[in-house]
Scaffold this motif. Sequence first.
Motif: not given
Length: 292
Positions: A101-109, A194-203
Amino acid sequence: MLRYKEDWRTVMYMIITTGLLIVQWNLESFNPILWVACMFFAVSVSVMAHNHNHLRVWTNPVMNRFHDYWLTVFYGFPVFGWIPTHNKNHHKFTNREGDFTITYRISEGNNLFTLLTYPTISSYYQQKPISSYLKMLWSKRRSEFFWCMSQYAVLIAWIVGFLILDWKKALLYIVIPQQFALFSVLIFNYLQHVHADEEDEWNHSRNIVGPLMNIMLFNNGYHTVHHNQPGLHWSKTPAAHAEVAHNIDPSLNEQSFWWLLIRTYILGSIIPKFRSHSMRLDRMNKQSAVEA
Protein backbone atom coordinates in the motif's frame (compact mmCIF):
# COMPACT_ATOMS: atom_id res chain seq x y z
CA MET A 1 -19.24 -10.61 25.86
CA LEU A 2 -17.68 -7.41 24.55
CA ARG A 3 -13.90 -7.43 24.95
CA TYR A 4 -13.97 -3.71 25.80
CA LYS A 5 -17.07 -2.01 27.15
CA GLU A 6 -16.41 0.98 24.85
CA ASP A 7 -17.35 -1.22 21.90
CA TRP A 8 -21.01 -0.70 22.70
CA ARG A 9 -20.48 2.17 20.23
CA THR A 10 -19.26 -0.30 17.60
CA VAL A 11 -22.38 -2.41 18.03
CA MET A 12 -24.61 0.67 18.03
CA TYR A 13 -23.02 1.92 14.79
CA MET A 14 -23.61 -1.44 13.13
CA ILE A 15 -27.24 -1.49 14.28
CA ILE A 16 -27.76 2.02 12.90
CA THR A 17 -26.05 1.06 9.62
CA THR A 18 -28.37 -1.93 9.28
CA GLY A 19 -31.40 0.12 10.28
CA LEU A 20 -30.65 2.77 7.66
CA LEU A 21 -30.65 0.11 4.96
CA ILE A 22 -33.98 -1.31 6.14
CA VAL A 23 -35.62 2.11 6.40
CA GLN A 24 -34.36 3.39 3.04
CA TRP A 25 -35.23 0.18 1.25
CA ASN A 26 -38.84 0.47 2.38
CA LEU A 27 -39.29 4.17 1.61
CA GLU A 28 -41.39 5.06 -1.41
CA SER A 29 -39.00 7.84 -2.44
CA PHE A 30 -35.34 8.72 -2.09
CA ASN A 31 -34.44 10.60 1.10
CA PRO A 32 -31.17 12.55 0.61
CA ILE A 33 -30.64 13.14 4.34
CA LEU A 34 -30.85 9.44 5.17
CA TRP A 35 -28.61 8.61 2.21
CA VAL A 36 -25.90 11.01 3.39
CA ALA A 37 -26.15 9.40 6.83
CA CYS A 38 -25.83 6.02 5.12
CA MET A 39 -22.62 7.14 3.41
CA PHE A 40 -21.14 8.34 6.69
CA PHE A 41 -21.89 5.02 8.35
CA ALA A 42 -20.37 3.24 5.34
CA VAL A 43 -17.13 5.05 6.15
CA SER A 44 -17.49 4.07 9.79
CA VAL A 45 -17.86 0.41 8.75
CA SER A 46 -14.45 0.56 7.07
CA VAL A 47 -12.94 1.90 10.31
CA MET A 48 -14.72 -0.74 12.38
CA ALA A 49 -13.51 -3.50 10.03
CA HIS A 50 -9.98 -2.25 10.57
CA ASN A 51 -10.41 -2.19 14.35
CA HIS A 52 -12.04 -5.62 14.48
CA ASN A 53 -9.14 -7.25 12.63
CA HIS A 54 -6.61 -5.80 15.03
CA LEU A 55 -8.56 -6.62 18.17
CA ARG A 56 -11.68 -8.77 17.99
CA VAL A 57 -14.80 -7.05 19.30
CA TRP A 58 -16.17 -10.05 21.19
CA THR A 59 -14.69 -12.53 23.62
CA ASN A 60 -16.96 -15.22 22.16
CA PRO A 61 -15.58 -16.80 18.95
CA VAL A 62 -19.05 -17.39 17.51
CA MET A 63 -19.99 -13.74 17.97
CA ASN A 64 -16.74 -12.71 16.27
CA ARG A 65 -17.56 -14.95 13.31
CA PHE A 66 -21.00 -13.33 13.06
CA HIS A 67 -19.38 -9.91 13.31
CA ASP A 68 -17.10 -10.82 10.39
CA TYR A 69 -20.15 -11.48 8.22
CA TRP A 70 -21.95 -8.39 9.48
CA LEU A 71 -19.04 -6.16 8.61
CA THR A 72 -18.39 -7.90 5.28
CA VAL A 73 -21.81 -7.23 3.78
CA PHE A 74 -21.67 -3.52 4.60
CA TYR A 75 -17.95 -3.06 3.92
CA GLY A 76 -18.16 -4.58 0.44
CA PHE A 77 -15.18 -6.94 0.74
CA PRO A 78 -14.48 -9.98 2.95
CA VAL A 79 -13.00 -8.58 6.13
CA PHE A 80 -10.35 -11.30 6.36
CA GLY A 81 -8.62 -9.31 3.59
CA TRP A 82 -7.26 -6.96 6.26
CA ILE A 83 -5.09 -9.75 7.66
CA PRO A 84 -2.69 -10.26 4.70
CA THR A 85 -2.79 -6.71 3.36
CA HIS A 86 -2.82 -4.69 6.56
CA ASN A 87 -1.91 -6.66 9.67
CA LYS A 88 0.79 -8.83 8.10
CA ASN A 89 2.05 -6.39 5.46
CA HIS A 90 1.32 -2.71 6.03
CA HIS A 91 2.12 -2.88 9.74
CA LYS A 92 5.29 -4.81 9.02
CA PHE A 93 6.66 -2.34 6.46
CA THR A 94 4.76 0.91 7.27
CA ASN A 95 4.98 2.52 3.84
CA ARG A 96 8.51 1.17 3.25
CA GLU A 97 9.49 -0.95 0.26
CA GLY A 98 7.60 -4.23 0.51
CA ASP A 99 4.39 -2.53 1.63
CA PHE A 100 1.74 -3.24 -1.00
CA THR A 101 0.00 0.00 0.00
CA ILE A 102 2.96 2.37 -0.44
CA THR A 103 1.96 5.92 -1.31
CA TYR A 104 4.86 6.62 -3.69
CA ARG A 105 4.57 3.65 -6.07
CA ILE A 106 3.75 5.83 -9.06
CA SER A 107 4.82 9.29 -7.93
CA GLU A 108 6.55 11.07 -5.06
CA GLY A 109 4.05 13.89 -5.50
CA ASN A 110 1.08 14.63 -3.30
CA ASN A 111 -1.72 16.29 -5.22
CA LEU A 112 -5.35 15.77 -6.12
CA PHE A 113 -4.48 13.36 -8.93
CA THR A 114 -2.28 11.12 -6.74
CA LEU A 115 -4.90 11.23 -3.98
CA LEU A 116 -7.81 10.17 -6.19
CA THR A 117 -5.92 7.50 -8.14
CA TYR A 118 -4.29 5.93 -5.08
CA PRO A 119 -7.29 3.76 -4.04
CA THR A 120 -7.49 2.03 -7.44
CA ILE A 121 -3.72 1.50 -7.66
CA SER A 122 -3.46 0.29 -4.07
CA SER A 123 -6.45 -2.05 -4.45
CA TYR A 124 -4.86 -3.66 -7.51
CA TYR A 125 -1.58 -4.41 -5.76
CA GLN A 126 -3.29 -5.69 -2.62
CA GLN A 127 -4.78 -8.61 -4.53
CA LYS A 128 -1.40 -10.38 -4.55
CA PRO A 129 -1.04 -10.76 -0.75
CA ILE A 130 -4.70 -11.82 -0.50
CA SER A 131 -4.16 -14.52 -3.13
CA SER A 132 -0.96 -15.69 -1.44
CA TYR A 133 -2.69 -15.79 1.94
CA LEU A 134 -5.53 -17.93 0.60
CA LYS A 135 -3.03 -20.33 -0.99
CA MET A 136 -1.25 -20.64 2.35
CA LEU A 137 -4.52 -21.33 4.15
CA TRP A 138 -5.47 -23.97 1.59
CA SER A 139 -2.23 -25.86 2.19
CA LYS A 140 -1.88 -25.38 5.96
CA ARG A 141 -5.19 -24.30 7.53
CA ARG A 142 -7.93 -25.71 5.34
CA SER A 143 -10.81 -24.89 7.72
CA GLU A 144 -9.75 -21.24 7.86
CA PHE A 145 -9.57 -21.18 4.06
CA PHE A 146 -13.21 -22.25 3.86
CA TRP A 147 -14.12 -19.65 6.47
CA CYS A 148 -12.57 -16.92 4.33
CA MET A 149 -14.27 -18.21 1.20
CA SER A 150 -17.59 -18.23 3.03
CA GLN A 151 -17.21 -14.47 3.45
CA TYR A 152 -17.00 -14.14 -0.33
CA ALA A 153 -20.07 -16.35 -0.68
CA VAL A 154 -22.12 -14.37 1.83
CA LEU A 155 -21.12 -11.07 0.24
CA ILE A 156 -21.99 -12.23 -3.28
CA ALA A 157 -25.32 -13.67 -2.11
CA TRP A 158 -26.08 -10.40 -0.29
CA ILE A 159 -25.43 -8.22 -3.33
CA VAL A 160 -27.02 -10.51 -5.91
CA GLY A 161 -30.07 -11.09 -3.73
CA PHE A 162 -30.76 -7.38 -3.35
CA LEU A 163 -30.07 -6.75 -7.04
CA ILE A 164 -32.74 -9.32 -7.89
CA LEU A 165 -35.21 -7.72 -5.50
CA ASP A 166 -34.67 -4.19 -6.87
CA TRP A 167 -31.50 -3.40 -8.78
CA LYS A 168 -31.93 0.38 -8.54
CA LYS A 169 -32.28 0.33 -4.75
CA ALA A 170 -29.48 -2.19 -4.46
CA LEU A 171 -27.09 0.07 -6.35
CA LEU A 172 -28.12 3.13 -4.36
CA TYR A 173 -28.29 1.68 -0.86
CA ILE A 174 -25.82 -1.22 -0.99
CA VAL A 175 -23.27 -1.12 -3.81
CA ILE A 176 -22.48 2.61 -3.78
CA PRO A 177 -22.06 2.74 0.04
CA GLN A 178 -19.83 -0.34 -0.12
CA GLN A 179 -17.63 1.24 -2.78
CA PHE A 180 -17.51 4.48 -0.82
CA ALA A 181 -16.36 2.57 2.26
CA LEU A 182 -13.60 0.83 0.31
CA PHE A 183 -12.52 4.08 -1.36
CA SER A 184 -12.53 6.15 1.82
CA VAL A 185 -10.43 3.77 3.90
CA LEU A 186 -7.71 3.84 1.25
CA ILE A 187 -7.88 7.63 1.15
CA PHE A 188 -7.34 7.59 4.91
CA ASN A 189 -4.29 5.36 4.49
CA TYR A 190 -2.85 7.66 1.84
CA LEU A 191 -3.31 10.78 3.96
CA GLN A 192 -1.85 9.10 7.01
CA HIS A 193 1.44 8.26 5.27
CA VAL A 194 2.06 10.39 2.20
CA HIS A 195 5.12 12.67 2.57
CA ALA A 196 5.84 11.35 6.09
CA ASP A 197 9.19 9.66 6.77
CA GLU A 198 8.62 5.92 6.76
CA GLU A 199 12.05 5.28 8.27
CA ASP A 200 11.55 7.50 11.32
CA GLU A 201 10.38 6.03 14.62
CA TRP A 202 7.86 8.82 15.23
CA ASN A 203 7.35 10.60 11.92
CA HIS A 204 6.17 7.64 9.83
CA SER A 205 2.51 8.66 10.07
CA ARG A 206 0.25 11.68 9.97
CA ASN A 207 -2.32 12.19 12.73
CA ILE A 208 -5.64 14.00 12.78
CA VAL A 209 -5.82 15.15 16.39
CA GLY A 210 -8.93 17.37 16.27
CA PRO A 211 -11.90 16.02 18.24
CA LEU A 212 -14.56 15.84 15.50
CA MET A 213 -13.09 13.02 13.44
CA ASN A 214 -11.94 11.04 16.45
CA ILE A 215 -15.27 11.23 18.24
CA MET A 216 -17.16 10.19 15.14
CA LEU A 217 -14.74 7.55 13.84
CA PHE A 218 -13.35 5.68 16.82
CA ASN A 219 -10.16 7.75 17.28
CA ASN A 220 -9.02 6.81 13.80
CA GLY A 221 -6.92 9.97 13.62
CA TYR A 222 -4.26 8.76 16.07
CA HIS A 223 -2.15 6.84 13.60
CA THR A 224 1.38 7.05 14.98
CA VAL A 225 0.55 5.23 18.20
CA HIS A 226 -1.59 2.77 16.26
CA HIS A 227 1.45 1.71 14.23
CA ASN A 228 3.69 1.63 17.27
CA GLN A 229 1.11 -0.33 19.29
CA PRO A 230 -1.19 -2.05 16.75
CA GLY A 231 -2.92 -4.16 19.38
CA LEU A 232 -3.98 -1.13 21.42
CA HIS A 233 -7.75 -0.71 21.59
CA TRP A 234 -9.06 2.39 19.82
CA SER A 235 -10.42 3.79 23.10
CA LYS A 236 -6.86 3.91 24.51
CA THR A 237 -5.17 5.74 21.64
CA PRO A 238 -5.84 9.39 22.70
CA ALA A 239 -3.99 8.90 25.98
CA ALA A 240 -1.21 6.98 24.23
CA HIS A 241 -0.85 9.76 21.66
CA ALA A 242 -0.69 12.44 24.37
CA GLU A 243 2.27 10.66 25.94
CA VAL A 244 4.36 10.69 22.75
CA ALA A 245 3.05 13.73 20.84
CA HIS A 246 6.17 15.74 21.71
CA ASN A 247 8.26 13.26 19.70
CA ILE A 248 6.25 13.82 16.52
CA ASP A 249 6.98 16.64 14.09
CA PRO A 250 4.18 19.21 14.63
CA SER A 251 3.43 19.29 10.90
CA LEU A 252 2.25 15.68 11.17
CA ASN A 253 -0.34 16.47 13.85
CA GLU A 254 -3.25 17.96 11.90
CA GLN A 255 -6.17 19.57 13.69
CA SER A 256 -8.73 19.09 10.93
CA PHE A 257 -9.24 16.39 8.30
CA TRP A 258 -11.24 18.75 6.09
CA TRP A 259 -8.76 21.60 6.34
CA LEU A 260 -5.99 19.15 5.41
CA LEU A 261 -7.92 18.22 2.26
CA ILE A 262 -8.82 21.80 1.32
CA ARG A 263 -5.36 23.20 2.07
CA THR A 264 -3.32 20.50 0.34
CA TYR A 265 -5.44 19.45 -2.61
CA ILE A 266 -7.45 22.56 -3.51
CA LEU A 267 -5.47 25.58 -2.33
CA GLY A 268 -2.20 23.75 -2.85
CA SER A 269 -3.00 23.23 -6.53
CA ILE A 270 -2.60 26.96 -7.14
CA ILE A 271 -0.68 28.28 -4.11
CA PRO A 272 2.68 26.56 -3.49
CA LYS A 273 2.89 27.39 0.24
CA PHE A 274 -0.13 25.16 0.95
CA ARG A 275 1.44 22.07 -0.60
CA SER A 276 2.80 19.34 1.62
CA HIS A 277 6.52 18.86 2.11
CA SER A 278 8.03 15.40 1.74
CA MET A 279 10.01 14.28 4.78
CA ARG A 280 10.82 11.10 2.88
CA LEU A 281 12.54 13.03 0.05
CA ASP A 282 14.36 15.23 2.58
CA ARG A 283 15.84 12.14 4.23
CA MET A 284 16.81 10.60 0.89
CA ASN A 285 18.44 13.81 -0.28
CA LYS A 286 20.44 14.10 2.95
CA GLN A 287 21.57 10.48 2.61
CA SER A 288 22.63 11.10 -1.00
CA ALA A 289 24.60 14.19 0.05
CA VAL A 290 26.44 12.27 2.77
CA GLU A 291 27.25 9.40 0.42
CA ALA A 292 28.52 11.84 -2.21
